[in-house]
Design a protein around this motif. Structure first.
Motif, PDB file in Angstrom:
ATOM      1  N   THR A  57      30.041  45.213  30.300  1.00 53.95           N
ATOM      2  CA  THR A  57      30.496  43.833  29.485  1.00 53.95           C
ATOM      3  C   THR A  57      29.645  42.759  29.815  1.00 53.95           C
ATOM      4  OG1 THR A  57      32.275  43.331  31.311  1.00 53.95           O
ATOM      5  CG2 THR A  57      32.908  44.538  29.399  1.00 53.95           C
ATOM      6  N   GLY A  58      28.831  42.621  31.093  1.00 56.57           N
ATOM      7  CA  GLY A  58      28.005  41.685  31.406  1.00 56.57           C
ATOM      8  C   GLY A  58      27.156  41.338  30.153  1.00 56.57           C
ATOM      9  N   GLN A  59      26.405  42.219  29.581  1.00 54.96           N
ATOM     10  CA  GLN A  59      25.618  42.206  28.323  1.00 54.96           C
ATOM     11  C   GLN A  59      26.164  41.410  27.105  1.00 54.96           C
ATOM     12  OE1 GLN A  59      22.393  42.671  29.290  1.00 54.96           O
ATOM     13  NE2 GLN A  59      21.789  41.911  27.236  1.00 54.96           N
ATOM     14  N   ARG A  60      27.532  41.595  27.174  1.00 54.63           N
ATOM     15  CA  ARG A  60      28.163  40.638  25.973  1.00 54.63           C
ATOM     16  C   ARG A  60      28.243  39.405  26.220  1.00 54.63           C
ATOM     17  NH1 ARG A  60      32.385  43.896  23.508  1.00 54.63           N
ATOM     18  NH2 ARG A  60      32.949  41.754  22.411  1.00 54.63           N
ATOM     19  N   TRP A  61      28.067  38.907  27.620  1.00 53.97           N
ATOM     20  CA  TRP A  61      27.804  37.381  27.738  1.00 53.97           C
ATOM     21  C   TRP A  61      26.566  37.065  27.467  1.00 53.97           C
ATOM     22  CZ3 TRP A  61      32.060  34.387  28.801  1.00 53.97           C
ATOM     23  CH2 TRP A  61      33.207  34.869  28.986  1.00 53.97           C
ATOM     24  N   ASN A  62      25.485  38.172  27.848  1.00 54.99           N
ATOM     25  CA  ASN A  62      24.024  37.874  27.918  1.00 54.99           C
ATOM     26  C   ASN A  62      23.544  37.556  26.378  1.00 54.99           C
ATOM     27  OD1 ASN A  62      24.371  37.734  30.538  1.00 54.99           O
ATOM     28  ND2 ASN A  62      23.297  39.773  30.718  1.00 54.99           N
ATOM     29  N   SER A  63      24.345  38.248  25.382  1.00 58.18           N
ATOM     30  CA  SER A  63      23.975  37.984  24.088  1.00 58.18           C
ATOM     31  C   SER A  63      24.979  37.041  23.517  1.00 58.18           C
ATOM     32  CB  SER A  63      24.066  39.413  23.364  1.00 58.18           C
ATOM     33  OG  SER A  63      25.029  40.172  23.638  1.00 58.18           O
ATOM     34  N   ALA A  64      25.946  36.347  24.171  1.00 52.77           N
ATOM     35  CA  ALA A  64      26.826  35.591  23.323  1.00 52.77           C
ATOM     36  C   ALA A  64      27.674  36.333  22.611  1.00 52.77           C
ATOM     37  CB  ALA A  64      26.108  34.144  22.957  1.00 52.77           C
ATOM     38  N   ILE A 115      38.841  38.752  25.065  1.00 54.01           N
ATOM     39  CA  ILE A 115      38.293  38.172  26.302  1.00 54.01           C
ATOM     40  C   ILE A 115      39.004  38.889  27.586  1.00 54.01           C
ATOM     41  CG2 ILE A 115      40.118  36.150  26.069  1.00 54.01           C
ATOM     42  CD1 ILE A 115      36.644  36.187  27.673  1.00 54.01           C
ATOM     43  N   VAL A 116      40.341  39.260  27.172  1.00 57.85           N
ATOM     44  CA  VAL A 116      40.959  39.739  28.359  1.00 57.85           C
ATOM     45  C   VAL A 116      40.501  41.226  28.917  1.00 57.85           C
ATOM     46  CG1 VAL A 116      43.084  38.552  27.988  1.00 57.85           C
ATOM     47  CG2 VAL A 116      42.819  40.751  27.094  1.00 57.85           C
ATOM     48  N   ASN A 117      39.698  41.842  27.953  1.00 53.68           N
ATOM     49  CA  ASN A 117      38.805  43.156  28.235  1.00 53.68           C
ATOM     50  C   ASN A 117      37.431  42.936  28.754  1.00 53.68           C
ATOM     51  OD1 ASN A 117      41.231  44.799  27.406  1.00 53.68           O
ATOM     52  ND2 ASN A 117      40.613  44.442  25.357  1.00 53.68           N
ATOM     53  N   LEU A 118      37.076  41.769  28.430  1.00 52.94           N
ATOM     54  CA  LEU A 118      35.477  41.569  28.979  1.00 52.94           C
ATOM     55  C   LEU A 118      35.430  40.858  30.315  1.00 52.94           C
ATOM     56  CD1 LEU A 118      34.210  39.974  25.476  1.00 52.94           C
ATOM     57  CD2 LEU A 118      33.971  42.461  26.487  1.00 52.94           C
ATOM     58  N   GLU A 119      36.230  39.902  30.548  1.00 52.18           N
ATOM     59  CA  GLU A 119      36.308  39.231  32.007  1.00 52.18           C
ATOM     60  C   GLU A 119      37.390  39.086  32.754  1.00 52.18           C
ATOM     61  OE1 GLU A 119      35.980  36.756  35.098  1.00 52.18           O
ATOM     62  OE2 GLU A 119      37.054  36.007  33.366  1.00 52.18           O
ATOM     63  N   ASP A 120      38.517  38.876  31.842  1.00 50.19           N
ATOM     64  CA  ASP A 120      39.657  38.133  32.478  1.00 50.19           C
ATOM     65  C   ASP A 120      41.029  39.379  32.469  1.00 50.19           C
ATOM     66  OD1 ASP A 120      41.624  36.718  33.908  1.00 50.19           O
ATOM     67  OD2 ASP A 120      42.052  35.332  32.065  1.00 50.19           O
ATOM     68  N   TYR A 121      40.455  40.456  32.838  1.00 43.72           N
ATOM     69  CA  TYR A 121      41.627  41.581  32.683  1.00 43.72           C
ATOM     70  C   TYR A 121      43.028  41.250  33.432  1.00 43.72           C
ATOM     71  CZ  TYR A 121      40.883  43.704  37.326  1.00 43.72           C
ATOM     72  OH  TYR A 121      40.938  43.565  38.822  1.00 43.72           O
ATOM     73  N   ARG A 122      43.145  40.496  34.263  1.00 43.78           N
ATOM     74  CA  ARG A 122      44.248  40.124  35.159  1.00 43.78           C
ATOM     75  C   ARG A 122      45.026  39.101  34.314  1.00 43.78           C
ATOM     76  NH1 ARG A 122      44.487  42.131  40.213  1.00 43.78           N
ATOM     77  NH2 ARG A 122      46.091  40.591  40.735  1.00 43.78           N
ATOM     78  N   PHE A 123      44.553  38.489  33.185  1.00 48.05           N
ATOM     79  CA  PHE A 123      45.290  37.352  32.496  1.00 48.05           C
ATOM     80  C   PHE A 123      46.752  37.461  32.451  1.00 48.05           C
ATOM     81  CE2 PHE A 123      47.002  35.138  28.767  1.00 48.05           C
ATOM     82  CZ  PHE A 123      46.706  34.023  29.079  1.00 48.05           C
ATOM     83  N   PHE A 124      47.467  38.577  31.974  1.00 45.84           N
ATOM     84  CA  PHE A 124      48.853  38.666  31.748  1.00 45.84           C
ATOM     85  C   PHE A 124      49.551  38.727  32.873  1.00 45.84           C
ATOM     86  CE2 PHE A 124      47.396  39.826  27.420  1.00 45.84           C
ATOM     87  CZ  PHE A 124      48.016  38.635  26.871  1.00 45.84           C
ATOM     88  N   LEU A 125      48.900  39.796  33.992  1.00 46.92           N
ATOM     89  CA  LEU A 125      49.265  40.068  35.322  1.00 46.92           C
ATOM     90  C   LEU A 125      49.548  38.837  36.311  1.00 46.92           C
ATOM     91  CD1 LEU A 125      49.812  42.513  37.138  1.00 46.92           C
ATOM     92  CD2 LEU A 125      47.475  42.412  37.813  1.00 46.92           C
TER      93      LEU A 125
END
Length: 568
Positions: free
Chosen positions: A92-99, A106-116
Motif C-alpha cells: 500500500t505504500g506505493q498508493r501513497w507515493n502515487s497519490a 483508507i481503512v485498508n490502506l493505512e488506518d486498519y485499526r480505525f473501527f477497533l
C-alpha cells in the motif's frame, strides 16, 4: 455542526465483543460471561484489562491478525516517505507515493485499526465507570487500572487526531437508547481531552512494574503521550491561523486551532522535560554502555532494554518466514522475504560524517563507496544493510550489487532472526530518545532559537552514537533543520517520519513525499575491493495538499452526518 452517524460508533456498543477470545476469557460450558462478570473480582478485571491492551495498544509493524478486524497491513509507513521504497509495487505504500488514495479504502490502506479504536475507547469508558464496583481491591490497584484506561483512551485519540484532525469525543459508554449522532470536536477540544486524560493517568500509574508485567502503561508512558500530543499541537499543521486547506468558517477549527500561539511550544517543552525528569525514577536511561558502534543497535534490537518507556506486546515469537518479518526482509536473502524495505538515497544523504559535516555524494558517482560508508555517522551501519555488511549467520556478507536501490533496511529486523530462531518484534511506542528530541525542538521554537538546554538535549542523543555536538550559535532556522535531521536519523523506520513530515508541513518539498526519489546503482571494480556508485532517479512521487490529513471513510461520509476533510 454536522452530526456523526450512529453506525459510525456502533462498534462502541459491543460491550463484550471480546468474550469469545479464549486467550483472555475462557469460561466453563454453560456459564455466560457478562459485563457484570468482568467486574466481579480482580481476576476477572485483569482479564478484561488484558483484552483492553490487545484492542487499544497499537504497533506500526505489518500484521495479518484478523481476529479483531477484517483489515490487515503488510508494510510499514517508511515506504510512503523519503525513508524507503518497498521492493514490490503491490504493497500500500506505493498508493501513497502515487497519490492513489481514496476515502473509500483508507481503512485498508493505512488506518486498519480505525473501527477497533472505538471499541477500545468504549472498553476504557466501561472500566472507568465500573472499576469501583470490583470487591476487595486496594486503592492502589484501583488507581492503576483507572489510569491504564485513561491512558489507552488518550493514546487512541492521539492516533486518530494525527490522521484526521478533530474527531468526536466520547467520554462515556453509550447505550443503544442514547443519541449517537456525535459531531466532530475541534482540534483544541481534542488536544485538551488527551492532555487531561494523560495528566490524570500519570498521577495514578506506577513508575515501574515487575518484569513479568512488561508492556503495561507506566507514569512515564502517560507523560510521554502528553509530550507527543503537545508537540503535535504546537506544530505548523495544527498551530495555525489558517489550515492547509479551508473547510470554511468555524469548521476550520476541526483541522487547526484558528490562531498561532507560540506558548503551545512552551507547553510541549515543559511536557518533554517532565519525561526527562521522571526517567530516573522509572529506571529509564539512554543506552550508552555498548560502545558508539553498538549503542543504537542494542536499543532497537533488544527487547525490554532500559531506554524503552512502552513497547507493544501484541506479537509473540515469529519465524523468519512469518509476518511481520516476511514483508520487511530483503527478497535477495537466502531465506527470502516477500518484498523487503529498500532505503532511498534521499535518506542515505541525511547521514552526516563522523566530524558532523555533510557527506559529499557527487551526482556523477564515484569509485569509493566503502570509504564513504566508513566516514558516516555510526548509526548508518547500525540501521542500513549495505553491500558486504553482516546480516546474520545465514547471510554474513550481504550482497547489494543487484539490488534495485543499493541499500535495504536492517533496523527492526534483529540479527538473531534466522531459520529455526523465531524472534519477538521489538516495537517501541515510546522511548526516551524521543523526549530529548521533543524537548530540543520545542525549546528552539518557543525561544526563537536554541538555548543551552536545547543544545544539551540533542547533543545527548548524538554523543551516545559518537557524533560531535552541534555547532554553537546556530540560528533558529539552522537549529530547526539540524533537529529535524536528528529525528530522521535517530527515529528512522519507527513510524515517526510519516507524521513528522505532515506536522512540519514539508511533504511538498522535493524529495520528501513529492518529486525526485533516488537510489544508487552499484558495480564491482575490476582489481579493486572498492565499489562504484552512481546516483539515479528511480521514481517521481506525488503529494496533493489534501493528503496532510486522511479522509474519513467514505461509507460514513455518504450518510451525510460527518464533515469530510478538505479536498476529499
Amino acid at each position: 455542526m454536522k452530526k456523526l452517524h450512529a453506525l459510525y460508533i456502533l462498534g462502541l456498543c459491543s460491550v463484550l465483543s471480546i468474550s469469545c477470545e479464549k486467550k483472555f476469557l475462557d469460561k466453563a460450558p454453560g456459564v455466560d460471561v457478562t459485563e457484570n462478570t468482568m467486574f466481579s473480582s480482580q481476576t476477572e478485571l485483569e482479564m478484561y484489562v488484558a483484552s483492553l491492551y490487545r484492542h487499544g495498544i497499537h504497533h506500526g509493524l505489518p500484521t495479518e491478525d484478523r481476529s479483531l478486524t477484517n483489515a490487515a497491513t503488510y508494510d510499514i509507513s517508511a515506504g510512503a516517505t523519503d525513508e524507503a521504497e518497498y521492493a514490490v509495487g503491490w504493497l500500500t505504500g506505493q498508493r501513497w507515493n502515487s497519490a492513489n488514495i481514496t476515502a473509500s479504502d483508507i481503512v485498508n490502506l493505512e488506518d486498519y485499526r480505525f473501527f477497533l479504536r472505538w471499541t477500545a475507547i468504549r472498553m476504557c469508558n466501561i472500566i472507568m465507570e465500573r472499576v469501583d464496583e470490583v470487591p476487595n481491591i486496594t486503592p492502589a490497584y484501583r488507581d492503576q487500572v483507572y489510569g491504564e484506561a485513561r491512558f489507552i483512551r488518550a493514546l487512541n485519540y492521539l492516533e486518530m487526531i494525527k490522521r484526521y484532525g478533530g474527531v468526536p469525543i466520547v467520554d462515556k459508554r453509550f447505550q443503544l437508547t442514547d443519541d449517537l449522532n456525535l459531531g466532530r470536536n475541534t482540534i483544541e477540544e481534542c488536544i485538551n481531552f488527551i492532555v487531561n486524560d494523560a495528566t490524570d493517568a500519570a498521577a495514578k500509574l506506577p513508575p515501574v512494574y515487575p518484569s513479568t508485567m512488561r508492556g503495561r502503561a507506566t507514569k512515564g508512558a502517560a507523560l510521554m503521550l502528553k509530550s507527543r500530543a503537545l508537540l503535535y499541537a504546537a506544530s505548523p499543521l495544527f498551530n495555525a491561523a489558517q489550515p492547509y486547506l479551508s473547510l470554511g468558517g468555524d469548521k476550520d477549527k476541526l483541522i487547526c486551532y484558528g490562531n498561532y500561539d507560540k506558548n503551545r511550544w512552551k507547553l510541549a517543552a515543559d511536557a518533554a522535560k517532565a519525561v526527562l525528569d521522571w526517567a530516573p525514577t522509572g529506571g529509564i536511561h539512554l543506552i550508552t554502555d555498548k560502545g558508539v558502534t553498538a549503542n543504537y543497535k542494542y536499543q532497537w534490537s533488544t527487547n525490554d532494554n532500559a531506554e524503552i518507556i512502552l513497547a507493544s506486546k501484541n506479537y509473540g515469537p515469529r519465524n523468519a518466514w512469518e509476518i511481520p518479518w516476511a514483508t520487511m526482509k530483503p527478497n535477495t536473502l537466502s531465506n527470502s522475504g516477500w518484498a523487503g524495505v529498500m532505503v532511498t538515497f534521499n535518506f542515505i544523504r541525511k547521514y552526516e560524517k563522523t566530524d558532523g559535516t555533510p557527506q559529499t555524494w557527487p551526482l556523477a558517482g564515484g569509485n569509493n563507496l566503502f570509504q564513504k560508508y566508513d566516514e558516516l555517522d555510526p548509526r548508518f551501519k547500525q540501521t542500513v544493510a549495505y553491500h558486504n555488511s553482516y546480516w546474520n549467520r545465514e547471510d554474513p556478507k550481504f550482497n547489494c550489487l543487484n539490488s534495485q536501490l543499493g541499500h535495504w533496511m536492517h533496523k527492526l529486523i534483529p540479527e538473531a532472526l534466522h531459520n529455526g530462531a523465531a524472534q519477538i518484534p521489538n516495537w517501541q511506542i515510546f522511548r526516551l530518545a524521543e523526549a530529548y528530541l521533543n524537548y530540543a525542538e520545542a525549546l528552539n521554537e518557543f525561544n526563537d532559537g536554541p538555548n543551552t538546554d536545547a543544545y544539551t538535549a540533542v547533543n545527548e542523543i548524538r554523543r551516545r552514537s559518537g557524533m560531535p555536538d552541534l555547532p554553537a550559535n546556530l540560528s533558529q532556522a539552522d537549529f530547526r533543520q539540524r533537529v529535524h535531521n536528528e529525528r530522521d536519523i535517530e527515529l528512522a523506520f519507527e513510524d515517526h517520519r510519516f507524521w513528522d513530515i505532515r506536522r512540519w508541513m514539508i511533504a511538498e518539498d522535493n524529495g520528501v513525499m513529492k518529486g525526485d526519489f533516488w537510489g544508487l546503482k552499484l558495480a564491482a571494480i575490476t582489481g579493486s575491493t572498492e565499489i562504484n556508485f552512481t546516483p539515479f532517479i528511480f521514481e517521481q512521487r506525488s503529494f496533493p495538499r489534501k493528503m496532510y490529513l486522511h479522509p474519513f471513510i467514505l461509507s460514513e461520509v455518504n450518510k451525510g452526518h460527518i464533515i469530510q476533510n478538505p479536498g476529499w
